[in-house]
Design a protein around this motif. Structure first.
Motif, PDB file in Angstrom:
ATOM      1  N   VAL A  63      45.046  37.541  33.700  1.00 33.40           N
ATOM      2  CA  VAL A  63      44.531  38.131  34.835  1.00 33.40           C
ATOM      3  C   VAL A  63      43.106  37.772  35.222  1.00 33.40           C
ATOM      4  N   VAL A  64      43.084  37.427  36.463  1.00 25.60           N
ATOM      5  CA  VAL A  64      41.772  36.789  36.948  1.00 25.60           C
ATOM      6  C   VAL A  64      41.205  37.987  37.248  1.00 25.60           C
ATOM      7  N   ARG A  65      39.737  38.162  37.075  1.00 28.24           N
ATOM      8  CA  ARG A  65      38.839  39.547  37.274  1.00 28.24           C
ATOM      9  C   ARG A  65      37.636  39.038  37.853  1.00 28.24           C
ATOM     10  N   VAL A  66      36.698  40.262  38.290  1.00 28.61           N
ATOM     11  CA  VAL A  66      35.575  39.866  38.744  1.00 28.61           C
ATOM     12  C   VAL A  66      34.835  41.422  38.477  1.00 28.61           C
ATOM     13  N   GLN A  67      33.402  41.092  38.394  1.00 27.92           N
ATOM     14  CA  GLN A  67      32.645  42.108  38.214  1.00 27.92           C
ATOM     15  C   GLN A  67      32.056  42.849  39.360  1.00 27.92           C
ATOM     16  N   ARG A  68      31.275  43.939  39.359  1.00 26.56           N
ATOM     17  CA  ARG A  68      30.762  44.604  40.421  1.00 26.56           C
ATOM     18  C   ARG A  68      29.949  43.600  41.446  1.00 26.56           C
ATOM     19  N   GLY A  69      29.092  42.792  40.569  1.00 24.97           N
ATOM     20  CA  GLY A  69      28.246  41.804  41.667  1.00 24.97           C
ATOM     21  C   GLY A  69      28.732  40.626  42.081  1.00 24.97           C
ATOM     22  N   GLU A 127      32.949  34.375  46.647  1.00 21.61           N
ATOM     23  CA  GLU A 127      33.336  34.136  45.585  1.00 21.61           C
ATOM     24  C   GLU A 127      34.868  34.776  45.325  1.00 21.61           C
ATOM     25  N   ILE A 128      34.794  35.965  45.627  1.00 14.52           N
ATOM     26  CA  ILE A 128      36.144  36.531  45.647  1.00 14.52           C
ATOM     27  C   ILE A 128      37.150  36.294  46.646  1.00 14.52           C
ATOM     28  N   ALA A 129      36.940  35.525  47.598  1.00 13.62           N
ATOM     29  CA  ALA A 129      37.808  35.084  48.725  1.00 13.62           C
ATOM     30  C   ALA A 129      38.195  33.758  48.140  1.00 13.62           C
ATOM     31  N   HIS A 130      37.370  32.805  47.455  1.00 16.34           N
ATOM     32  CA  HIS A 130      38.072  31.719  46.949  1.00 16.34           C
ATOM     33  C   HIS A 130      38.849  32.002  45.665  1.00 16.34           C
ATOM     34  N   LEU A 131      38.508  32.972  44.972  1.00 21.27           N
ATOM     35  CA  LEU A 131      39.470  33.232  43.852  1.00 21.27           C
ATOM     36  C   LEU A 131      40.804  33.624  44.352  1.00 21.27           C
ATOM     37  N   GLN A 174      42.310  32.669  47.078  1.00 20.37           N
ATOM     38  CA  GLN A 174      43.037  31.438  47.703  1.00 20.37           C
ATOM     39  C   GLN A 174      43.312  30.477  46.433  1.00 20.37           C
ATOM     40  N   GLU A 175      42.547  30.305  45.483  1.00 19.21           N
ATOM     41  CA  GLU A 175      42.746  29.261  44.531  1.00 19.21           C
ATOM     42  C   GLU A 175      43.946  29.895  43.626  1.00 19.21           C
ATOM     43  N   ALA A 181      44.914  40.396  45.307  1.00 18.87           N
ATOM     44  CA  ALA A 181      44.000  41.078  45.155  1.00 18.87           C
ATOM     45  C   ALA A 181      43.470  40.899  43.549  1.00 18.87           C
ATOM     46  N   VAL A 182      42.231  41.444  43.177  1.00 19.73           N
ATOM     47  CA  VAL A 182      41.669  41.051  41.774  1.00 19.73           C
ATOM     48  C   VAL A 182      40.918  42.518  41.560  1.00 19.73           C
ATOM     49  N   PRO A 183      41.151  42.575  40.236  1.00 16.73           N
ATOM     50  CA  PRO A 183      40.617  43.746  39.373  1.00 16.73           C
ATOM     51  C   PRO A 183      39.046  43.783  39.241  1.00 16.73           C
TER      52      PRO A 183
END
Length: 221
Positions: free
Chosen positions: A14-20, A25-29, A31-32, A37-39
């Motif tokens: 699962v690709v994930r991100v943090q609040r900050g 970077e989210i847009a790149h993830l 697409q990549e 969607a990403v949690p």
């Protein structure tokens, strides 16, 4: 029925991100990794929300930044995951059945569920397409479950009582049921077997003729 569990169908990569995490970077993830969607997780890897393509598109559709109380305007002005995410995240447990997961997805109108462990940490994601994999189950596996789990174990019948044929998930049952077992109950149990698309019962009388759905002989003309 022993439905398949979420843990058997989910993806644990699962690709994930943090609040900050920044907008770009989210847009790149997305697409990549070719995802929609990403949690968003906290420092303990617990889901706090989800950022989707739709959330990012508010930057285009939302117009000029305005009142932060307006969700559309707020997302239009957001620059990181905390401002973009939809919260709270809708989650499932790994021991949920496919039926449980499908019901929650339908109730919330969503395409995927984040999967968490007993400590609420993110361990996977399960999507609608993952759940549909139960219909790829082999016909012989479906037939075996109906005979062993329904006819023998649940109903206490001899395997030869009912002929079970399965083709492309379509179950055809033929035979003569004892009075204590109703056709409707048997059909309903079979419909709840993973991979079953349809169920049809063809009762056979002692003399080889068809019977009514209550087990009695059909009236002749």
């Amino acid at each position: 029925m022993n439905h398949q569990k979420v843990r058997e169908l989910m993806s644990d990569a699962v690709v994930r991100v943090q609040r900050g995490t920044p907008f770009k970077e989210i847009a790149h993830l997305l697409q990549e990794y070719d995802i929609t969607a990403v949690p968003v997780v906290d420092a303990d890897d617990r889901p706090v929300g989800v950022v989707s393509e739709a959330d990012l598109l508010q930057k285009i559709l939302g117009g000029a930044p305005g009142d932060a109380a307006d969700p559309v305007r707020a997302k239009a002005s957001a620059t990181d995951a905390a401002g973009l995410m939809t919260s709270p995240a809708v989650c499932a447990r790994e021991d949920w059945s496919v039926v449980d997961a499908a019901r929650v997805m339908a109730r919330h109108g969503i395409k995927r569920l984040l999967v968490t462990d007993e400590a609420d940490r993110l361990i996977g994601v399960v999507s609608r397409s993952d759940l549909l994999r139960v219909f790829l189950r082999k016909d012989r596996e479906i037939r075996t479950e109906i005979i062993e789990e329904i006819l023998v174990r649940a109903l206490g019948l001899a395997p030869s009582t009912v002929q079970v044929d399965v083709a492309h998930g379509h179950v055809v049952l033929s035979g003569r049921l004892p009075g204590r077992v109703s056709v409707s109950a048997l059909e309903d149990m079979c419909r709840h077997v993973d991979g079953v698309v349809a169920v049809e019962f063809r009762p056979i009388g002692e003399g080889g003729g068809e019977t009514g759905r209550d087990g009695g002989a059909a009236a002749g003309g």
